[in-house]
Structures are given as structure tokens and as C-alpha cells.
Write a protein that holds these residues in place. Structure first.
Motif, short mmCIF file in Angstrom:
data_model
loop_
_atom_site.label_atom_id
_atom_site.label_comp_id
_atom_site.label_asym_id
_atom_site.label_seq_id
_atom_site.Cartn_x
_atom_site.Cartn_y
_atom_site.Cartn_z
N SER A 1 0.82 -1.22 0.00
CA SER A 1 0.00 0.00 0.00
C SER A 1 0.86 1.27 0.00
CB SER A 1 -0.94 0.02 1.20
OG SER A 1 -0.20 -0.01 2.39
N CYS B 1 0.90 1.66 -3.85
CA CYS B 1 -0.36 1.64 -4.60
C CYS B 1 -0.91 3.05 -4.75
CB CYS B 1 -1.37 0.75 -3.88
SG CYS B 1 -2.98 0.73 -4.68
N MET B 2 -1.30 3.41 -6.00
CA MET B 2 -1.85 4.75 -6.21
C MET B 2 -3.36 4.73 -6.41
SD MET B 2 -0.58 5.81 -10.01
CE MET B 2 -1.25 5.05 -11.49
N GLY B 3 -3.94 3.54 -6.29
CA GLY B 3 -5.40 3.45 -6.34
C GLY B 3 -5.99 3.70 -7.72
N CYS B 4 -5.35 3.21 -8.77
CA CYS B 4 -5.88 3.40 -10.12
C CYS B 4 -6.98 2.39 -10.46
CB CYS B 4 -4.76 3.32 -11.14
SG CYS B 4 -3.95 1.71 -11.20
N ARG B 5 -7.05 1.29 -9.69
CA ARG B 5 -8.08 0.25 -9.88
C ARG B 5 -7.85 -0.60 -11.13
NH1 ARG B 5 -11.17 4.87 -8.88
NH2 ARG B 5 -11.71 5.08 -6.69
N HIS C 1 -9.82 -5.31 -3.99
CA HIS C 1 -10.87 -4.37 -3.63
C HIS C 1 -10.23 -3.02 -3.44
CE1 HIS C 1 -14.00 -7.41 -2.49
NE2 HIS C 1 -12.93 -8.15 -2.55
N ASN C 2 -10.85 -1.99 -3.98
CA ASN C 2 -10.30 -0.65 -3.77
C ASN C 2 -11.01 0.01 -2.60
OD1 ASN C 2 -10.26 2.52 -4.62
ND2 ASN C 2 -8.42 1.45 -5.18
N THR D 1 -5.08 1.67 4.19
CA THR D 1 -4.85 3.01 3.65
C THR D 1 -5.96 3.32 2.66
OG1 THR D 1 -2.47 2.57 3.75
CG2 THR D 1 -3.17 4.50 2.51
N ALA D 2 -6.72 4.36 2.95
CA ALA D 2 -7.83 4.73 2.07
C ALA D 2 -7.30 5.07 0.68
CB ALA D 2 -8.59 5.91 2.65
N GLY D 3 -8.04 4.65 -0.33
CA GLY D 3 -7.66 4.96 -1.71
C GLY D 3 -6.79 3.90 -2.36
N THR D 4 -6.33 2.92 -1.60
CA THR D 4 -5.48 1.88 -2.18
C THR D 4 -6.29 0.60 -2.38
OG1 THR D 4 -4.76 1.07 -0.02
CG2 THR D 4 -3.44 2.81 -1.04
N GLY E 1 -6.87 7.02 -6.18
CA GLY E 1 -7.26 6.96 -4.78
C GLY E 1 -6.16 7.43 -3.85
N ASN E 2 -4.90 7.25 -4.27
CA ASN E 2 -3.78 7.63 -3.42
C ASN E 2 -2.76 8.36 -4.29
OD1 ASN E 2 -1.97 7.84 -1.34
ND2 ASN E 2 -1.66 5.65 -1.05
#
Lengths: 205, 317
Positions: free
Chosen positions: A87, A90-94, A106-107, A131-134, B73-74
Motif C-alpha cells: 500500500s 499503490c496509487m489506487g488506479c483500480r 478491492h479498492n 490506507t484509504a484509496g489503495t 485513490g492515493n
């Protein structure tokens, strides 16, 4: 070299969701996030219809699609076969959410508590791991297997439908079950080589 | 709700990603168009039009990058995406878009684009055009997107969108400056007609293939008869392709009053811009993932997760 894998006996699974709750308790996942779940679906037509259960979690594939598409290198495959998401990268791109044929990642758009405006003591401690968003997914309870324990879902299964072990050891219980009971993987045409096998259900007479 | 009759589609990538893909394609297309205009210079004011292309490309690329950044998201970890160490198409596209924007901004201050830097930037722009389609084509579970037709469709769509925006800007500039029709407008309109025709043909093949492939048929139905039907038939077919095609041919062949020419050009290009966006948006939103195949238990829809809504469809073997 060890290759951790899981075998799920569909003939024994009763769909109680104990594994799902054990996973939630172990990982302290927020509301709306289920890293391990049990699908319920119907086959056949009345009067010969049947309710089936399919426990699902990350398949820890030998050729993980999520790792291939991750743009930041946050997803990696350990030497023991466990696929993990870092995490801190991770930038949370999905992209991994879309790439996985089994919808495992799961995002965490935002971390939702179970009670509006209030966090329980368990949530206060547990949510620090997230971590939110990851993106997150099952990691075979890495902290438990490093201590020599089995993943929480395997340990808690009341029907003894889950087995965990080394797929590269031909004498392990998982290897033996796959061979004796014709274990199969989901969607082999995706060529991801999952490490989670299923044993067939019993025939309906 | 009956779990056996509802189709699950991907919900992870929505309008922000659709607009990003659209703007990335448009920006890359604009640069390639500007470069070709600067090199070929078939009309007297093409140097100015080439410069306009480069400026517009920069603005569009900045908007596209900001939008995809806002989708993350991050965001603090976004810099890791600029690493060359991973085979991800999203990483490749991020690097290419960044390079394209930087090179484009550098060339805003240069007298012409016909240079080594211009050639390199054009190649990067072509890569960006391909990236917009490969981003989706590389996803194994989505058979609707797993075809070489998709990157080709997005390349032509990107070039077409570039021509549309350029035509819009030239026509608008003319309208605001005493109804003066710039010499470059009609060649751009002709290119719009050609690009629209090619995009339409490839779209037809793309949808034909989707109809023929069992696992892509759900997506085809969503686009043409399901929730995307109105946007498809009205937005993509009529507004996005028929109007630009027919009015564009009329504009190219008829002798009209300058004011009328400019207003029709603005209308045609606006229609094309809307239609071009809707193509990408609908292709993205109609993506449905492969169902799980259980030996002896039929096909099962994927679990309720970040990707799917509450109900799914089950297939029986």
C-alpha cells in the motif's frame, strides 16, 4: 521451493460464511469490504434445482494479471507464491480490480465505519492497517503463516472444507487431494495458473 | 431483484477515465495533425494552424492528465507510475503522456515543428493514440475489449477528435473576427469527413465482432439495445457520425456565405466532439467481465465486489 496453495472442497462447503467472518475479523476490513466471500448460486430447474456455494478469495496465481497491469509495481509475488499488494506504492488506479478474472482486489475508496460517526475499539486498532484509496486483497494471512499457523478462513471452517499447504510438495495434503479428487481451478483459459483449487461437488440424483 | 437476469458491468472506471482517454487521444491527434500541417503546408495559413494545434494539444493534454490524477485513490504514489520497470500499459501511457506534454510545451516556443524533436514527438503522440486502446485491450477478463480493432478504433477516434477540435477553433476564430473563413478550414473539414468515415467503419467492424463473440455479446447489447442505447444511437450514430459526415460533405462541396460556412462548421465539429467522447465512454462502460466457470456447477457471476453491482446473471451448462 514452497508454493502455498489452497484447496476448497465444494462437496463439504455448507455456505455458512464462517470463513468470510473469520477473514473480516483477522484483517479488520472496513464496512463493505470482503476479502473472502462465499457466492451462492442456483443450478438446475425445480424440482431438481440446487443451491451451490463457491468460496472466493485471491487465487494467488502463478501468473497474476494484477501484477502485470500494476503501473507502480505495488503488486508482487513472493518466493512462497503469495501475491501481495504494497500500500506504500499503490496509487489506487483500480487497474488490478479490472484485470483480475476473479475480482479479488478491492479498492478502499474510503474507510467506512460500521456505526455512523463512531469507531469501535476494534475498528480504531484494526483500521490502522488500511490506507484509504489503495487496493487490497487476500494475502493468505501472511502474518499467520509466517508463525506456522493456517490462514484464518482455513482454521475457522466448520465443515473442514478448506485445506492449505505446499502445492510443490507431492506428499502434502493439498497435492494429494487435488490428485485424488480431480481438483480444478476456475477459468483455466485465462492462463493465470491459480494456486487455489476446488474439489467437485457431489452429483445430484 | 432476480439474480439470474441482471448483467454485471465494470464500475471501477467511469466518466473520469473516459474523459482522460478521450482527451489523451485528442491531444495526441492534435499534435500529429499540427506536425503534418507544418511539414506539408498545403495552404498559406497552415503554419498558424499548426501552431494552434500545438497550443490546443498542450491544453487538452494538461486537462487529461489532471483528470486521471484526480481519479486516483492515493495520488501521493502516482510518481511510482513513471517507472520503466513494469510492463503495465498504464505505466507506459503515463510516461508517454508526460513526455508528449513536455515536448509539446517546448515546441510552443519554437518557430516550426519540422525538426528532429518534432519527429520524435509525433512518434510519442502515435504511441499515446495506441495506448488509449491498449489500456483496455490488455485486460483478459473483458472479451469486449480483447481485440486489435479497439486500439485501431481509438487511434482513428483520437485523430478525428483532433480534427474536430481544430476545426471548431478555426471556425470559432473566424466567426469572432468578422466572419472570415481561414484557408485551412476547408481542408480540415475534408479531413473531418474522412476521419469520421473511417471511424464509423471500424466501429461497425468492432461491434460486429462483439456480436459474434459469445462472451462479448452482453456488452454489445448494453451498447445498442440496453442502458447505452439512446446515447449510442442518438449520440454516436446520428450526432457523432451522420451529422459530421453529411454536413461535412455539404460544406466541402457547396459555395456558401462565409457566416453560414463558419456556423455550420462550428455545429459539425461540436457534434463530432460529442460523438467522439461518447464512443469512448460507451465502450468503457459497456465492458462486462467473464463469468466464473465451475466444473459441474455451471458459470457463475463474479462476487459482489468493487467491480459489480448487487446482482449478476448465472449461466447454466
Amino acid at each position: 521451493m514452497t508454493r502455498y496453495g489452497m484447496v476448497i472442497d465444494l462437496a463439504r462447503c455448507v455456505g455458512c460464511d464462517t470463513c468470510s467472518i473469520a477473514c473480516k475479523a483477522e484483517k479488520a476490513t472496513p464496512r463493505g469490504v470482503q476479502l473472502s466471500s462465499v457466492l451462492k448460486y442456483e443450478t438446475g430447474t425445480y424440482p431438481k434445482s440446487r443451491l451451490n456455494y463457491l468460496p472466493m478469495q485471491c487465487m494467488h496465481c502463478a501468473e497474476p494479471e494484477c501484477k502485470k497491469v500494476c503501473p507502480t509495481g505495488a503488486i508482487s509475488k513472493r518466493d512462497d507464491g503469495v501475491v501481495v499488494i504494497d500500500s506504500t506504492k499503490c496509487m489506487g488506479c483500480r487497474y488490478c480490480v479490472l484485470a483480475c478474472p476473479y475480482a479479488s482486489p478491492h479498492n478502499l475508496d474510503k474507510i467506512c465505519t460500521y456505526y455512523e460517526g463512531h469507531m469501535t475499539p476494534f475498528e480504531k486498532v484494526g483500521y490502522q492497517k488500511h490506507t484509504a484509496g489503495t487496493s487490497e486483497k487476500c494475502d493468505f494471512c501472511l502474518s499467520r503463516i509466517q508463525k506456522g499457523l493456517e490462514p484464518a478462513c482455513v482454521d475457522s471452517c466448520v465443515a473442514k472444507a478448506r485445506f492449505f499447504g505446499d502445492l510443490n510438495d507431492p506428499d502434502s495434503e493439498v497435492s494429494r487431494l487435488i490428485k485424488e479428487r480431480n481438483g480444478f481451478v476456475l477459468n483455466p483459459e485465462m492462463n493465470t495458473e491459480p494456486s487455489c483449487y476446488y474439489l467437485p461437488q457431489r452429483e445430484v440424483k | 431483484m432476480d439474480a439470474n437476469n441482471v448483467i454485471g458491468v465494470q464500475k471501477s472506471w467511469g466518466w473520469k477515465v473516459a474523459i482522460h482517454l478521450y482527451l489523451a487521444g485528442m491531444g495526441a491527434g492534435l499534435y500529429v495533425i499540427g506536425f503534418l500541417m507544418d511539414v506539408l503546408r498545403p495552404a498559406s495559413d497552415f503554419a498558424f494552424t499548426a501552431k494552434l494545434s500545438v497550443y490546443a494539444a498542450a491544453a487538452v493534454l494538461i486537462a487529461g492528465l489532471l483528470l486521471i490524477y484526480s481519479h486516483l485513490g492515493n495520488r501521493a504514489n502516482a510518481v511510482h507510475a513513471l517507472s520503466l520497470a513494469v510492463p503495465s500499459w498504464l505505466a507506459r501511457g503515463s510516461i508517454a503522456l508526460t513526455i508528449l506534454l513536455i515536448f509539446d510545451l517546448i515546441q510552443i516556443g519554437m518557430p516550426n515543428l519540422n525538426s528532429v524533436l518534432g519527429i520524435v514527438t509525433s512518434l510519442v503522440a502515435l504511441f499515446v493514440l495506441v495506448y488509449t486502446g491498449m489500456l483496455l485491450t490488455s485486460l483478459k477478463p473483458f472479451q469486449f475489449w480483447r481485440t486489435w480493432l479497439l486500439p485501431i478504433l481509438f487511434v482513428f477516434s483520437g485523430m478525428g477528435s483532433g480534427f474536430m477540435l481544430l476545426g471548431f477553433l478555426i471556425a470559432l476564430y473566424g466567426l469572432l473576427n468578422g466572419s472570415v473563413v481561414a484557408p485551412s478550414l476547408m481542408p480540415v473539414v475534408s479531413c473531418i469527413v474522412l476521419a469520421t468515415l473511417w471511424t464509423a467503419l471500424i466501429l461497425i467492424f468492432f461491434l460486429w465482432r462483439a456480436y459474434a463473440v459469445a462472451s462479448a455479446k452482453d456488452s454489445f447489447r448494453i451498447m445498442t439495445t440496453g442502458s447505452g442505447a439512446m446515447a449510442f444511437w442518438l449520440g454516436v450514430v446520428i450526432v457523432g457520425h451522420l451529422i459530421p459526415l453529411l454536413l461535412g460533405i455539404y460544406l466541402s462541396s457547396a459555395v456558401l456565405n462565409p457566416g453560414v460556412t463558419l456556423m455550420l462548421s462550428v455545429f459539425v465539429t461540436l457534434c463530432g466532439i460529442i460523438g467522439g467522447f461518447l464512443v469512448k465512454y460507451l465502450v468503457l462502460s459497456a465492458g462486462t467481465s467473464a463469468k466464473l466457470k465451475v466444473v459441474g456447477g455451471g458459470s457463475v457471476p463474479l462476487p459482489e465486489s468493487a467491480r459489480f453491482p448487487a446482482s449478476h446473471r448465472v449461466q447454466y451448462r
